[in-house]
Each structure stands twice: as structure tokens, then as C-alpha cells.
Design a protein around this motif. Structure first.
Motif, PDB file in Angstrom:
ATOM      1  N   GLU A 281       0.826  -1.194   0.000  1.00  0.00           N
ATOM      2  CA  GLU A 281       0.000   0.000   0.000  1.00  0.00           C
ATOM      3  C   GLU A 281       0.867   1.252   0.000  1.00  0.00           C
ATOM      4  N   GLN A 282       0.300   2.330  -0.548  1.00  0.00           N
ATOM      5  CA  GLN A 282       0.961   3.631  -0.529  1.00  0.00           C
ATOM      6  C   GLN A 282      -0.077   4.714  -0.789  1.00  0.00           C
ATOM      7  N   ALA A 283       0.212   5.919  -0.343  1.00  0.00           N
ATOM      8  CA  ALA A 283      -0.680   7.048  -0.595  1.00  0.00           C
ATOM      9  C   ALA A 283      -0.767   7.283  -2.089  1.00  0.00           C
ATOM     10  N   GLY A 284      -1.980   7.402  -2.593  1.00  0.00           N
ATOM     11  CA  GLY A 284      -2.162   7.602  -4.024  1.00  0.00           C
ATOM     12  C   GLY A 284      -1.931   9.044  -4.439  1.00  0.00           C
ATOM     13  N   LEU A 285      -1.264   9.232  -5.551  1.00  0.00           N
ATOM     14  CA  LEU A 285      -1.069  10.562  -6.114  1.00  0.00           C
ATOM     15  C   LEU A 285      -2.273  10.845  -7.010  1.00  0.00           C
ATOM     16  N   ASN A 286      -3.442  11.025  -6.366  1.00  0.00           N
ATOM     17  CA  ASN A 286      -4.669  11.044  -7.145  1.00  0.00           C
ATOM     18  C   ASN A 286      -5.729  11.960  -6.558  1.00  0.00           C
ATOM     19  N   VAL A 287      -6.788  12.150  -7.296  1.00  0.00           N
ATOM     20  CA  VAL A 287      -7.959  12.894  -6.841  1.00  0.00           C
ATOM     21  C   VAL A 287      -9.184  12.355  -7.572  1.00  0.00           C
ATOM     22  N   ALA A 288     -10.285  12.243  -6.846  1.00  0.00           N
ATOM     23  CA  ALA A 288     -11.588  11.930  -7.442  1.00  0.00           C
ATOM     24  C   ALA A 288     -12.421  13.197  -7.415  1.00  0.00           C
ATOM     25  N   TYR A 289     -13.190  13.419  -8.475  1.00  0.00           N
ATOM     26  CA  TYR A 289     -13.947  14.667  -8.546  1.00  0.00           C
ATOM     27  C   TYR A 289     -15.263  14.485  -9.289  1.00  0.00           C
ATOM     28  N   LEU A 290     -16.157  15.456  -9.102  1.00  0.00           N
ATOM     29  CA  LEU A 290     -17.376  15.598  -9.880  1.00  0.00           C
ATOM     30  C   LEU A 290     -17.217  16.867 -10.692  1.00  0.00           C
ATOM     31  N   ALA A 291     -17.133  16.754 -12.031  1.00  0.00           N
ATOM     32  CA  ALA A 291     -16.907  17.905 -12.899  1.00  0.00           C
ATOM     33  C   ALA A 291     -18.222  18.368 -13.509  1.00  0.00           C
ATOM     34  N   TYR A 292     -18.577  19.614 -13.242  1.00  0.00           N
ATOM     35  CA  TYR A 292     -19.736  20.221 -13.887  1.00  0.00           C
ATOM     36  C   TYR A 292     -19.340  20.662 -15.302  1.00  0.00           C
ATOM     37  N   ASN A 293     -20.287  20.712 -16.212  1.00  0.00           N
ATOM     38  CA  ASN A 293     -20.014  21.327 -17.499  1.00  0.00           C
ATOM     39  C   ASN A 293     -20.303  22.811 -17.350  1.00  0.00           C
ATOM     40  N   THR A 294     -19.255  23.590 -17.175  1.00  0.00           N
ATOM     41  CA  THR A 294     -19.413  25.000 -16.828  1.00  0.00           C
ATOM     42  C   THR A 294     -19.841  25.870 -18.008  1.00  0.00           C
ATOM     43  N   THR A 295     -20.041  25.276 -19.177  1.00  0.00           N
ATOM     44  CA  THR A 295     -20.518  26.038 -20.332  1.00  0.00           C
ATOM     45  C   THR A 295     -22.014  25.871 -20.550  1.00  0.00           C
ATOM     46  N   VAL A 296     -22.650  25.031 -19.760  1.00  0.00           N
ATOM     47  CA  VAL A 296     -24.081  24.746 -19.917  1.00  0.00           C
ATOM     48  C   VAL A 296     -24.835  25.293 -18.707  1.00  0.00           C
ATOM     49  N   ALA A 297     -25.861  26.095 -18.941  1.00  0.00           N
ATOM     50  CA  ALA A 297     -26.670  26.664 -17.864  1.00  0.00           C
ATOM     51  C   ALA A 297     -27.407  25.550 -17.107  1.00  0.00           C
ATOM     52  N   PRO A 298     -27.600  25.709 -15.794  1.00  0.00           N
ATOM     53  CA  PRO A 298     -27.167  26.825 -14.953  1.00  0.00           C
ATOM     54  C   PRO A 298     -25.776  26.624 -14.343  1.00  0.00           C
ATOM     55  N   PHE A 299     -25.043  25.597 -14.838  1.00  0.00           N
ATOM     56  CA  PHE A 299     -23.743  25.282 -14.250  1.00  0.00           C
ATOM     57  C   PHE A 299     -22.657  26.263 -14.698  1.00  0.00           C
ATOM     58  N   ASP A 300     -23.040  27.208 -15.554  1.00  0.00           N
ATOM     59  CA  ASP A 300     -22.113  28.265 -15.942  1.00  0.00           C
ATOM     60  C   ASP A 300     -21.991  29.323 -14.850  1.00  0.00           C
ATOM     61  N   LYS A 301     -22.857  29.258 -13.830  1.00  0.00           N
ATOM     62  CA  LYS A 301     -22.822  30.208 -12.725  1.00  0.00           C
ATOM     63  C   LYS A 301     -22.023  29.618 -11.557  1.00  0.00           C
ATOM     64  N   PRO A 302     -20.938  30.287 -11.129  1.00  0.00           N
ATOM     65  CA  PRO A 302     -20.148  29.769  -9.998  1.00  0.00           C
ATOM     66  C   PRO A 302     -20.975  29.567  -8.739  1.00  0.00           C
ATOM     67  N   GLU A 303     -21.978  30.436  -8.508  1.00  0.00           N
ATOM     68  CA  GLU A 303     -22.782  30.307  -7.294  1.00  0.00           C
ATOM     69  C   GLU A 303     -23.647  29.051  -7.309  1.00  0.00           C
ATOM     70  N   VAL A 304     -24.054  28.607  -8.507  1.00  0.00           N
ATOM     71  CA  VAL A 304     -24.823  27.362  -8.601  1.00  0.00           C
ATOM     72  C   VAL A 304     -23.920  26.172  -8.283  1.00  0.00           C
ATOM     73  N   ARG A 305     -22.715  26.192  -8.833  1.00  0.00           N
ATOM     74  CA  ARG A 305     -21.770  25.102  -8.568  1.00  0.00           C
ATOM     75  C   ARG A 305     -21.415  25.055  -7.077  1.00  0.00           C
ATOM     76  N   LYS A 306     -21.236  26.224  -6.487  1.00  0.00           N
ATOM     77  CA  LYS A 306     -20.918  26.269  -5.055  1.00  0.00           C
ATOM     78  C   LYS A 306     -22.081  25.750  -4.222  1.00  0.00           C
ATOM     79  N   ALA A 307     -23.311  26.109  -4.609  1.00  0.00           N
ATOM     80  CA  ALA A 307     -24.484  25.635  -3.868  1.00  0.00           C
ATOM     81  C   ALA A 307     -24.558  24.114  -3.891  1.00  0.00           C
TER      82      ALA A 307
END
Length: 532
Positions: A281-307
């Protein structure tokens, strides 16, 4: 030559292999490869299958580290202004000899130039030799803009001339997309009208040569007798494709495979208790994420993504999905990487505030898709379970979620579509130990668009200016400051929800010797043996 004929011819060999006296290592792979050409693909199963097995690069990472060392280039020089990299190629390097290709010469400068130009030159017939492929790494790291030209000085000398200094350039060349393929083989395929076999039946200079592939079942390799580092101790290397971690565990315990990646977190205690197994075992050099499509409404608004990020109970997700094998992620790079900004404050879990923030943004009755990966990856043990928990969290703030999935190769391809709806669960394991490999490749403006690795389609000029400035300085202290600033902007804009960083485990039979875990997440079988 078509791969179907190769498979038919080799089916008896596959069955006979088990009865032979040769040493055979069976690796229970977690999924099928997208293909065997290391340049167009980014999924780990492909890189494991071809990037470290079939191919070599000019420079490589020292096994188990992120240190760059010479490989197919026996030496290299960098000009004082950082604009010229001259590589002296190793003489006598042999390409694989197989049933479908017999090389007439050793590796030379023509192979190096072909291997890079086919990715950057859109007019090359090899640029789109498979419909729909893209070169995520090559474009995401801005190689078309960075490389001015590649010069053949002589048969064993190649010079890369850059348009600007590029601090991570050498580390980038050690990645699998920079694998050297045979131009002679490519010319043969082009003449025969079977160019797709560069991807189906690969030829390289690596420690093992490709023999056959049965989709979703098995990949078979054999030791390269003329490998320039010396023949491997293993004669046959078999990837037994086994998508279910419980079945992989059963096969390992039954002795049907020798090594398995990505055990289910719930199975670790039993694996560690098995006296016939070793669990690295070893610490992974990695990250898991959920990526919004920031070009499609309403995910183009930072406040929506933050909410939406505020509506997630990320600790509950890490507890349920990683089960003690991961930690919360607040930044897009892992905490083991230099320039990690620990001063960044993560988004607070606050469903009521999230609901109000959506209302203030004029968003109501929101319906969205969350895409869940169909396979287990080192950074994400169970994407489906993660999506279900997000679905439940979002329902509490009035957001309706539909969970979507596709076959792995299709999932990766579709998720780069700039018109994609909703948000996609994905992740990344560092390829070269440099923050640029996360911040530029996954979040830079050059990585947006169809086929790019920026699944959020996020192009922030202030963020991009910082990572561009970091590319052209070799002063690591200065680069660190720039990357720390970039992480603050990322957190303010929330193009992703950062989910977790995992610990990586590698169970194997105690008969296996010489295996070294790679912090960059690939599986390297160089130097591995099986005790009698």
C-alpha cells in the motif's frame, strides 16, 4: 494483417500456455483497454497494458519514483535558454519481432519523429487513423504550441526545438503518450490498408511483446528476447480481465492470478489476513472529482456550482465509499504533491444555505444528470454508490438527479463532449509528479473542447495565466507560489466538487518477487519474478 486473424491463430496458444513449463504471471486487470496505442488514450487500463509493457520512451521514470532517467535516449542535453533538448539515442535497440511484423532495422531518429509528429500534425494520415480519437495528453499539455520542430541530426540524434521554456517538458516526455512506435511498421500497415492495427496489434521496444487480445477476457504478452535491458524473468504475461473486485479477490486467493489491483475496501482485512498473500500500500497521487459542465446553464454560474458543493455530505461519501482507504479532497491536486495549498478552506456542508443560494441565483426545479463510471479506479472505489449518495443529498435541496453510465471507453469519450449535460464523476492519478499534470491537463484552457481532458470545460483567464507562467520558470519556489494562487481561484470558482484522495493497495501472491508499486499509478512488470 487483421487482428481477427491474429486472434484465431493464437487461440490454441492461449490454452496451451497454462500447460507449458514457462513462467507465466497472471495479472487480474480491472477492465479492458481502450486500445493498445498509448498516445490517444488516458485510461489506466490502456497505459498499464501498453505504456509500460510494450513501449519505451526517450526518458522514463525510475521504477517506483518520479525521477526522470535516460531510457531509449542514453543521454540528453538541454540548452542554456531551455529551448533545445538534444537526445542521443541508444544504439542497437530492437523492435519486437512477431507473426505479423519482422523489423529490418533498429530503432532510430525516424521512429522518434514519427511518434510525435503523428500526434501534433493534423495533416498526417496517422493523426486520425482511427475515427474519433484525440490526443488528450499531447493537446492538454500544449505540445503543439510548445514544440516548434523536431530535427533529425543523424540516425541516433534527435533535437526538440521549443517555442518557449517548458519546466515540465522532460517529465512529460517520460509519460506513456510519448512512447516510441515503429515507423517501419506504420509504413507497412499504411501500404496494406490496415492502419488500425497500430492500435490493435502494437509493436514497440518494451520488455514484453503483444501476442493476442480477446475483448473483455484476456490479453497475452511474451517476453521480448532482444530487450535492450535484458530479457525479463517472466516468459508469459497474461492480463485476465476481471471487472468485479470480489471475483478478482477470489481468483487471487485461488491462485488463478498472482496480482490484482484495486481491491474493494471492505475486502482489505481478509486479504491482509491471508497468509499466502502480501498487500502492498501507498498514498495515491490522485484525486476523485465531480466535474460540472461550466458552459451549460445553470452550471455556468459559480454560485450554482458552489451551492451544489455545499449540499454534498462529502465526509459521508468518503466514509461509505472509501471505507477508511481515503481522505477528503479540497484541492485539485493531492496533499502529497509539492505546491499543495493547505491554507485553502474547503466548502462547508450546509444544505439550507445551499438551497437559499440556488434561490438567490434564480434556479428552481433543477434536474440534472450525474454520470457514474462503470469501472473501479484507484481514485474511486465505487462511482455508482457515490452517485447515489449525491442523488440523495441533492434531493434535499430540491434538485432531481438522473444517474447515467456507459461502457468505459464510451464513457471517457462522451464525457469530453462540450455539450454534455450535467456532471461527470471521474478522477486522475498523476503521470509525472508535476502539478502541471493536474492543473494544466485537467483545468487549463488548452484542455477544453471535444477530446480534451478538461471535463468541466472551464477556462478561467486568471487561473490559466498563473499555470502558464508556472510552465516557463524552472524555479520551483516560484512555481509553488503560482500554483498555490491557482488553487485559491479554483476553490472560489468550483468547476469541480473535489471528492477524495485514495490510498492504493496492491494484493499479490507471496510467490511474486521484485514488484515495486509505482507512485504514478501504473503497473510495471520489469524485474518481476515468481518463486518456484
Amino acid at each position: 494483417m487483421k487482428l481477427a486473424h491474429l486472434l484465431a491463430a493464437s487461440s490454441l496458444a492461449l490454452m496451451a500456455g497454462a500447460a507449458a513449463q514457462a513462467k507465466t504471471l497472471v495479472y487480474c486487470s480491472e477492465g479492458s483497454p481502450e486500445g493498445f496505442d498509448a498516445a490517444p488514450y488516458t485510461a489506466g487500463t490502456t497505459l498499464d497494458a501498453s505504456g509500460k509493457t510494450v513501449y519505451n520512451r526517450l526518458v522514463e521514470f525510475d521504477l517506483g519514483t518520479t525521477n526522470v532517467v535516460p531510457s531509449l535516449a542514453e543521454s540528453y542535453e538541454v540548452s542554456e535558454d531551455g529551448l533545445e533538448y538534444t537526445f542521443k539515442l541508444r544504439p542497437g535497440v530492437k523492435f519486437h519481432t512477431t507473426d505479423y511484423f519482422t523489423p529490418t532495422r533498429d530503432m532510430n531518429a525516424d521512429d522518434v519523429i514519427f511518434s510525435f509528429n503523428r500526434q501534433g500534425d493534423e495533416s498526417s494520415p496517422w493523426h486520425q487513423y482511427i475515427a474519433g480519437i484525440s490526443y488528450e495528453y499531447y493537446s492538454g499539455m500544449e505540445m503543439p504550441a510548445v514544440i516548434k520542430e523536431i530535427q533529425k541530426v543523424d540516425d541516433l540524434t534527435v533535437k526538440f526545438v521549443l517555442t518557449r521554456p517548458e519546466a515540465p517538458f522532460l517529465a512529460n516526455l517520460a509519460m506513456s503518450f510519448a512512447s516510441i512506435v515503429s515507423k517501419e511498421y506504420a509504413d507497412q500497415l499504411e501500404a496494406a490498408g490496415t492502419m488500425e492495427d497500430l492500435n490493435n496489434a502494437p509493436i514497440g521496444t518494451g520488455p514484453f511483446k503483444f501476442v493476442a487480445y480477446q475483448k473483455d477476457a484476456v490479453i497475452r504478452y511474451q517476453a521480448h528476447d532482444d530487450y535492450w535491458k535484458g530479457r525479463e524473468k517472466i516468459d508469459d504475461l497474461v492480463f485476465a480481465i476481471t471487472t468485479d473486485p470480489a471475483v478478482r479477490m477470489q481468483k487471487l486467493q485461488a491462485g488463478e492470478c498472482h496480482i490484482m489491483p484495486y481491491p474493494a475496501p471492505a475486502d482489505l482485512e481478509a486479504l491482509k489476513a491471508d497468509e499466502n498473500l502480501t498487500v502492498m500500500e501507498q498514498a495515491g497521487l490522485n484525486v476523485a472529482y465531480l466535474a460540472y459542465n461550466t458552459t451549460v446553464a445553470p452550471f455556468d454560474k459559480p454560485e450554482v456550482r458552489k451551492a451544489l458543493n455545499m449540499a454534498m455530505n462529502k465526509q459521508a461519501i468518503v466514509d461509505a465509499v472509501f471505507q477508511g482507504t481515503g481522505q477528503l479532497a479540497k484541492n485539485p491536486i493531492p496533499p502529497t504533491m509539492w505546491s499543495y495549498n493547505d491554507a485553502v478552506v474547503d466548502t462547508t456542508y450546509d444544505p439550507e444555505a445551499a438551497k437559499q443560494m440556488l434561490a438567490d441565483a434564480g434556479v428552481s426545479d433543477l434536474s440534472m444528470e450525474i454520470w457514474a463510471m462503470p469501472v473501479q479506479r484507484p481514485y474511486m472505489p465505487n462511482a455508482r454508490r457515490t452517485a447515489e449518495m449525491l442523488q440523495e443529498d441533492f434531493s434535499k435541496i430540491g434538485v432531481n438527479v438522473e444517474i447515467v453510465s456507459y461502457e468505459w471507453g464510451e464513457y471517457l469519450a462522451k464525457s469530453t463532449d462540450p455539450t454534455r449535460k450535467g456532471a461527470v464523476i471521474l478522477g486522475w492519478t498523476g503521470d509525472n509528479g508535476d502539478p502541471d499534470n493536474f492543473l494544466a491537463v485537467l483545468l487549463g484552457c488548452a484542455a477544453t473542447g471535444d477530446g480534451g481532458a478538461n471535463r468541466a470545460q472551464w477556462c478561467n483567464e486568471e487561473f490559466d495565466a498563473l499555470i502558464q507562467k508556472a510552465k516557463v520558470t524552472s524555479d520551483q519556489a516560484e512555481r509553488t507560489k503560482l500554483y498555490e494562487e491557482a488553487q485559491v481561484i479554483f476553490k472560489d470558482q468550483n468547476p469541480w466538487a473535489t471528492l477524495g484522495h485514495s490510498t492504493v493497495f496492491m494484493p499479490m501472491s507471496k510467490k511474486v518477487t521484485g514488484y515495486v508499486m509505482d507512485p504514478l499509478g501504473t503497473h510495471n512488470f520489469t524485474g518481476v519474478d515468481i518463486a518456484e
